[in-house]
Design a protein around this motif. Sequence first.
Motif, PDB file in Angstrom:
ATOM      1  N   ASP A  35      39.496  47.098  47.544  1.00  0.00           N
ATOM      2  CA  ASP A  35      38.875  47.094  46.212  1.00  0.00           C
ATOM      3  C   ASP A  35      39.538  45.999  45.369  1.00  0.00           C
ATOM      4  OD1 ASP A  35      37.406  48.034  43.864  1.00  0.00           O
ATOM      5  OD2 ASP A  35      37.124  49.861  45.043  1.00  0.00           O
ATOM      6  N   ASP A  36      39.189  45.926  44.093  1.00  0.00           N
ATOM      7  CA  ASP A  36      39.762  44.865  43.258  1.00  0.00           C
ATOM      8  C   ASP A  36      41.247  45.085  43.008  1.00  0.00           C
ATOM      9  OD1 ASP A  36      37.491  43.067  42.625  1.00  0.00           O
ATOM     10  OD2 ASP A  36      36.617  44.974  42.057  1.00  0.00           O
ATOM     11  N   CYS A  37      41.658  46.349  42.957  1.00  0.00           N
ATOM     12  CA  CYS A  37      43.080  46.689  42.844  1.00  0.00           C
ATOM     13  C   CYS A  37      43.370  47.804  43.837  1.00  0.00           C
ATOM     14  CB  CYS A  37      43.421  47.257  41.458  1.00  0.00           C
ATOM     15  SG  CYS A  37      43.147  46.144  40.086  1.00  0.00           S
ATOM     16  N   SER A  40      41.229  40.075  35.476  1.00  0.00           N
ATOM     17  CA  SER A  40      39.829  40.351  35.784  1.00  0.00           C
ATOM     18  C   SER A  40      39.716  41.450  36.850  1.00  0.00           C
ATOM     19  CB  SER A  40      39.152  39.056  36.256  1.00  0.00           C
ATOM     20  OG  SER A  40      37.791  39.272  36.517  1.00  0.00           O
ATOM     21  N   ASP A  41      40.633  41.468  37.817  1.00  0.00           N
ATOM     22  CA  ASP A  41      40.635  42.543  38.824  1.00  0.00           C
ATOM     23  C   ASP A  41      41.003  43.893  38.206  1.00  0.00           C
ATOM     24  OD1 ASP A  41      39.728  41.309  41.163  1.00  0.00           O
ATOM     25  OD2 ASP A  41      41.700  40.464  41.580  1.00  0.00           O
ATOM     26  N   ILE A  42      41.923  43.874  37.251  1.00  0.00           N
ATOM     27  CA  ILE A  42      42.262  45.127  36.551  1.00  0.00           C
ATOM     28  C   ILE A  42      41.040  45.602  35.758  1.00  0.00           C
ATOM     29  CG2 ILE A  42      43.696  46.163  34.728  1.00  0.00           C
ATOM     30  CD1 ILE A  42      45.548  45.651  36.996  1.00  0.00           C
ATOM     31  N   ILE A  71      32.689  45.810  39.947  1.00  0.00           N
ATOM     32  CA  ILE A  71      33.457  44.750  40.622  1.00  0.00           C
ATOM     33  C   ILE A  71      33.470  43.569  39.666  1.00  0.00           C
ATOM     34  CG2 ILE A  71      31.398  43.764  41.762  1.00  0.00           C
ATOM     35  CD1 ILE A  71      33.126  43.184  44.231  1.00  0.00           C
ATOM     36  N   ASP A  72      34.442  42.679  39.795  1.00  0.00           N
ATOM     37  CA  ASP A  72      34.342  41.433  39.019  1.00  0.00           C
ATOM     38  C   ASP A  72      33.763  40.358  39.934  1.00  0.00           C
ATOM     39  OD1 ASP A  72      36.801  41.246  40.504  1.00  0.00           O
ATOM     40  OD2 ASP A  72      37.414  39.602  39.216  1.00  0.00           O
ATOM     41  N   ILE A  73      33.006  39.447  39.339  1.00  0.00           N
ATOM     42  CA  ILE A  73      32.338  38.409  40.141  1.00  0.00           C
ATOM     43  C   ILE A  73      33.271  37.212  40.260  1.00  0.00           C
ATOM     44  CG2 ILE A  73      30.285  36.959  40.374  1.00  0.00           C
ATOM     45  CD1 ILE A  73      28.776  38.978  38.665  1.00  0.00           C
ATOM     46  N   SER A  74      33.990  37.145  41.377  1.00  0.00           N
ATOM     47  CA  SER A  74      34.893  36.015  41.596  1.00  0.00           C
ATOM     48  C   SER A  74      34.376  35.106  42.703  1.00  0.00           C
ATOM     49  CB  SER A  74      36.300  36.512  41.926  1.00  0.00           C
ATOM     50  OG  SER A  74      36.271  37.411  43.010  1.00  0.00           O
ATOM     51  N   ASP A  75      33.741  35.694  43.725  1.00  0.00           N
ATOM     52  CA  ASP A  75      33.242  34.883  44.846  1.00  0.00           C
ATOM     53  C   ASP A  75      31.824  34.377  44.603  1.00  0.00           C
ATOM     54  OD1 ASP A  75      35.589  35.401  46.168  1.00  0.00           O
ATOM     55  OD2 ASP A  75      34.795  37.054  47.333  1.00  0.00           O
ATOM     56  N   ARG A 120      35.412  51.982  41.010  1.00  0.00           N
ATOM     57  CA  ARG A 120      35.611  51.430  42.356  1.00  0.00           C
ATOM     58  C   ARG A 120      34.349  50.706  42.773  1.00  0.00           C
ATOM     59  NH1 ARG A 120      39.129  55.895  45.609  1.00  0.00           N
ATOM     60  NH2 ARG A 120      40.153  56.788  43.795  1.00  0.00           N
ATOM     61  N   ARG A 121      34.478  49.911  43.837  1.00  0.00           N
ATOM     62  CA  ARG A 121      33.294  49.238  44.385  1.00  0.00           C
ATOM     63  C   ARG A 121      32.394  50.251  45.088  1.00  0.00           C
ATOM     64  NH1 ARG A 121      36.026  43.904  47.331  1.00  0.00           N
ATOM     65  NH2 ARG A 121      36.900  42.983  45.435  1.00  0.00           N
ATOM     66  N   SER A 122      32.961  51.379  45.482  1.00  0.00           N
ATOM     67  CA  SER A 122      32.276  52.285  46.416  1.00  0.00           C
ATOM     68  C   SER A 122      31.413  53.356  45.758  1.00  0.00           C
ATOM     69  CB  SER A 122      33.327  52.966  47.292  1.00  0.00           C
ATOM     70  OG  SER A 122      34.257  53.640  46.460  1.00  0.00           O
TER      71      SER A 122
END
Length: 300
Positions: free
Chosen positions: A31-33, A77-79, A197-201, A150-152
């Motif tokens: 996950d992001d964290c 951003s992940d936090i 989720i944060d959009i990093s990719d 969470r992403r899930s």
Amino acid sequence: MMKSLDEFKIIDVAKKNSTHSPGKAVLGIGDDCAIIDHSKDRYTLATIDMLIEGVHFNLKEAGAYRVGRKALAVSLSDIAAMAGTPKYALLSLGIPAYIDMEDISDFYKGFTDLASQFSVQLIGGDTNNSEKLICDTCVIGESAIRKTMRRSGAKIGDAIFVTGELGGSIKGKQYDFTPRVEEARKLVDLFDIHSMIDISDGLSSDLQHVTASSKTGAEIYEASLPVSKEAVSKEAALSDGEDFELLFTASEDISDRELNESCAVQVTRIGKIREYSKGVTIVRASGMREVLRKTGYRHF
Ligand code: ADP
Ligand code: MG
């Protein structure tokens, strides 16, 4: 050699191996964290991100101040993506011979200005020589257990939303963005948000991190995408990395007007979570449906 490697395959190897290491993390890799500990009602969050000169920043063009700021912002951003509050940072630097003390001061000024803005304390790190400037920032934070994203958590039928605008971050937003820490917390406080989720990719990749974790499919509507005026095309809004906006899902009947009134930044409904068997698709402005390819930023 690196060219033939896939970042996500490497993470899978790490994940398989991590099951052999002892520990009591509530949530490990994926996950992001990570969630590393908890009290009665709070989780402790941890995240780490490495930035490499020439890959994630151009030192000459951006200047050391903006690089230092970005070195912290990506982890904040992940936090934000978990709806957490950042607390502490550890910063490791690999420093090449062509960096001078003025660059170092500027770098730390950028890092610290953002740290002050979010009440984050720098508590340690490591310093070494390297060929290029490398910054690796670990941030520790916390979140309310019942409000941790969470992403899930995406559910079939959820609407998919994004904050802000997408694409073209290379023109400057990749350095100057504000991590959506406050927006994320406000959204989860006021609404029943299911996943984030944060959009990093890039949207097309990060959406698929949510669908893979949630074991769902999704469809997004090209005509609804909030394309930044800096983006070179609609396609860029799908594939450009480093927007550092939030992507989240919530019940379909949530009000767009209420979301926008409560959030300091624009919120746009861009699609819907579907059954896993339907895959992840994009409905083009023409009405044609296509499989959504993961065109986002790849590190290798
Ligand atoms: P993000 O873009 O949100 O920082 P990543 O895609 O980099 O997330 O990472 C996804 C997950 O994989 C995270 O849980 C991260 O901590 C983990 N991860 C990434 N690289 C490694 C690695 N080399 N070893 C162990 N875990 C890793
Ligand atoms: Mg992330």
